[in-house]
Design an enzyme around this catalytic site. Structure first.
Site, PDB file in Angstrom:
ATOM      1  CG  HIS A   1      -1.959   1.033   1.258  1.00 42.83           C
ATOM      2  ND1 HIS A   1      -3.243   0.770   1.658  1.00 42.83           N
ATOM      3  CD2 HIS A   1      -1.945   2.344   0.917  1.00 42.83           C
ATOM      4  CE1 HIS A   1      -3.966   1.874   1.563  1.00 42.83           C
ATOM      5  NE2 HIS A   1      -3.193   2.850   1.118  1.00 42.83           N
TER       6      HIS A   1
ATOM      7  CG  LEU B   1       4.517   4.871  -6.285  1.00 39.28           C
ATOM      8  CD1 LEU B   1       4.990   3.876  -7.355  1.00 39.28           C
ATOM      9  CD2 LEU B   1       5.657   5.177  -5.315  1.00 39.28           C
ATOM     10  NE  ARG B   2       0.386  11.538  -3.026  1.00 32.33           N
ATOM     11  CZ  ARG B   2      -0.600  11.084  -2.261  1.00 32.33           C
ATOM     12  NH1 ARG B   2      -1.577  10.370  -2.801  1.00 32.33           N
ATOM     13  NH2 ARG B   2      -0.622  11.316  -0.971  1.00 32.33           N
TER      14      ARG B   2
ATOM     15  CG  ASN C   1      -5.344   7.872  -4.227  1.00 33.38           C
ATOM     16  OD1 ASN C   1      -4.320   7.237  -4.481  1.00 33.38           O
ATOM     17  ND2 ASN C   1      -5.525   8.489  -3.082  1.00 33.38           N
TER      18      ASN C   1
ATOM     19  CG  HIS D   1      -9.871   4.189   2.812  1.00 33.70           C
ATOM     20  ND1 HIS D   1      -8.755   4.974   2.892  1.00 33.70           N
ATOM     21  CD2 HIS D   1     -10.825   4.833   3.507  1.00 33.70           C
ATOM     22  CE1 HIS D   1      -9.020   6.065   3.605  1.00 33.70           C
ATOM     23  NE2 HIS D   1     -10.285   5.996   3.993  1.00 33.70           N
TER      24      HIS D   1
ATOM     25  CG  HIS E   1      -5.175   2.309   5.763  1.00 35.48           C
ATOM     26  ND1 HIS E   1      -6.522   2.227   6.011  1.00 35.48           N
ATOM     27  CD2 HIS E   1      -5.052   2.983   4.587  1.00 35.48           C
ATOM     28  CE1 HIS E   1      -7.175   2.836   5.032  1.00 35.48           C
ATOM     29  NE2 HIS E   1      -6.308   3.294   4.158  1.00 35.48           N
TER      30      HIS E   1
ATOM     31  CG  ASP F   1      -1.685   4.827   3.562  1.00 36.00           C
ATOM     32  OD1 ASP F   1      -1.652   5.118   2.345  1.00 36.00           O
ATOM     33  OD2 ASP F   1      -2.622   5.161   4.308  1.00 36.00           O
TER      34      ASP F   1
ATOM     35  N   GLY G   1      -1.993  11.982   5.636  1.00 41.34           N
ATOM     36  CA  GLY G   1      -0.954  11.071   5.161  1.00 41.34           C
ATOM     37  C   GLY G   1       0.458  11.532   5.448  1.00 41.34           C
TER      38      GLY G   1
HETATM   39 ZN   LIG Z   1      -6.707   4.644   2.620  1.00 41.58          ZN
HETATM   40 ZN   LIG Z   2      -3.610   4.945   1.096  1.00 42.58          ZN
END
Ligand SMILES: [Zn+2]
Ligand SMILES: [Zn+2]
Length: 430
Positions: free
Chosen positions: A67, A70-71, A101, A186, A239, A311, A330
């Site tokens: 998890h 890397l954007r 995402n 999630h 998570h 994460d 985050g």
């Molecule tokens: Zn999440």
């Molecule tokens: Zn995440």
């Protein structure tokens, strides 16, 4: 050939914990033998073994992070596949699973292919993308899951938010069961939010910050487990942070439900008592209570928890330099994960072999894969020291971002070399 000499091999798959030499040829392990053995595998005349001296080090199967973020594509001011995987390699990871995402969301084969191709060109580690469960992760209709699987996704998730409804989750799970893909959720029931800053409790009242109760997570975990039971699909809790959620996972495992879960280093290290107004302590799910942390550590040790996952969630500095309520969730996590896990080992709370399992065979099993040190296996290895003393400096991180609560923390133990497909992609100077 590359020969890794004098290391202490720890392989949870076989239970091996012994001195071994390992020979790598190209991207494969060709021989594993007691020191001094394996001479028949010496390089042919005229060539020489390249030697990596692992004296004093543990040699483990390559670490897998289930998890991370890397954007790329779309949010490259925070991280890229190149910088993120460089940080991952420094953390000892040989394979990482980026969540979908991004911008655009990884909900189609073309986005998946873009990530896979970019990774082949610039990544230090293997990149195993997670595809979106729903189109745009909007929670309305299914994403192109089968086409994404063809392109290389290893699981599906709408991470950042939960899969919206039980009805949609059932459709996703019915579909993923037939494709043998795990569904990662999630888990969060957003209707319980009074605000979205931290865990609801004494500390949130003291700080005057709006909180979310632990039940925000555990209610969603219970829902998902029941849908997994209904469909027979493999279900993985992202998570996991609350004691009640872990109890639900334990009970479901006992019933034979195909459920697994991961815990992050920050959730087994910190609690809501650590939260002040520093936005580097703001993450989702939020830090739990001391009882939650104790339950997570017990689960890591006894097998209720399947994997440690970072994460890793990089954010450019400006975005965290705002009021607590307005800051994004985050923290970064690749480079501190192993050292934080070793804190549990040194404290006598987590056996070392079990820790290795949580970074290797545990996450591999979640993905339906194998991970072991044996002839013919991919040459992915993580070499680490349990004793190396060092201080983590966020400013020296390989990540583009600096959002970590662990800047300046003094550690005992560190990744010393990371080998991916036979290539040394990271080596720490002693
Ligand atoms: Zn999440
Ligand atoms: Zn995440």
């Amino acid at each position: 050939m590359l020969r890794i000499k004098n290391g202490r091999v720890m392989d949870p798959a076989s239970g091996t914990d012994a001195p071994r030499d390992i020979w790598l040829d190209g991207d494969r392990i060709v021989t594993v033998a007691p020191p001094g053995g394996g001479e028949s595998q010496r390089a042919p005349a005229g060539t020489r073994d390249e030697i990596l001296d692992a004296s004093g080090l543990i040699v483990a199967p390559g670490f897998i992070d289930l998890h991370c973020h890397l954007r790329e594509p779309g949010i490259e001011n925070s991280e890229t596949i190149e910088t993120g995987t460089r940080a991952a390699a420094r953390g000892g990871f040989t394979a990482v699973c980026p969540m979908p995402n991004t911008r655009p969301v990884n909900d189609s084969a073309s986005v998946t292919r873009g990530i896979v191709e970019r990774a082949a060109a610039v990544a230090s580690t293997r990149v195993w993308p997670v595809g979106a469960a729903s189109a745009g992760s909007r929670g309305e209709s299914l994403a192109e899951i089968a086409a994404m699987q063809q392109a290389g996704i290893v699981a599906v998730s709408d991470d950042g938010k939960p899969i919206a409804t039980a009805r949609l989750l059932r459709q996703v799970m019915d579909y993923c069961r037939s494709l043998d893909l795990p569904v990662i959720d999630h888990c969060e029931d957003a209707s319980l939010f009074a605000g979205n800053s931290m865990r609801e409790g004494r500390q949130s009242v003291r700080l005057g910050l709006a909180g979310m109760p632990a039940a925000t997570e555990s209610i969603a975990v219970a829902r998902d487990i029941q849908v997994a039971e209904l469909t027979g699909c493999r279900f993985h809790v992202a998570h996991l942070s609350a004691r009640a959620s872990l109890e639900a996972v334990r009970a479901a495992k006992k019933r034979g439900v195909r459920v697994s879960c991961e815990v992050t280093p920050h959730h087994f290290t910190l609690t809501d008592e650590d939260v002040a107004y520093d936005t580097h302590y703001k993450m989702n799910p939020p830090l739990g209570s001391a009882e939650d942390r104790a339950a997570l550590i017990a689960g890591l040790a006894d097998g209720a928890v399947d994997a440690i996952a970072t994460d890793h969630a990089p954010h450019e500095p400006a975005s965290k330099e705002v009021e607590f309520d307005r800051a994004p969730f985050g923290i970064t996590g690749f480079e501190t994960a192993l050292a934080l896990a070793l804190e549990l080992v040194h404290a006598g709370k987590l056996p070392l072999m079990r820790m290795v399992e949580l970074f290797t065979t545990g996450p591999a099993r979640v993905l339906g894969r194998e991970r072991r040190i044996a002839e013919g296996q991919p040459a992915d290895l993580t070499l680490f020291s349990t004793e190396h003393a060092w201080t983590f400096r966020a400013a020296e991180s390989a990540s583009k971002s600096r959002n970590t609560p662990f800047d300046g923390r003094v550690f005992r133990g560190a990744p010393m070399a990371t080998i991916v497909a036979g290539r040394v992609v990271y080596r720490r100077d002693a």
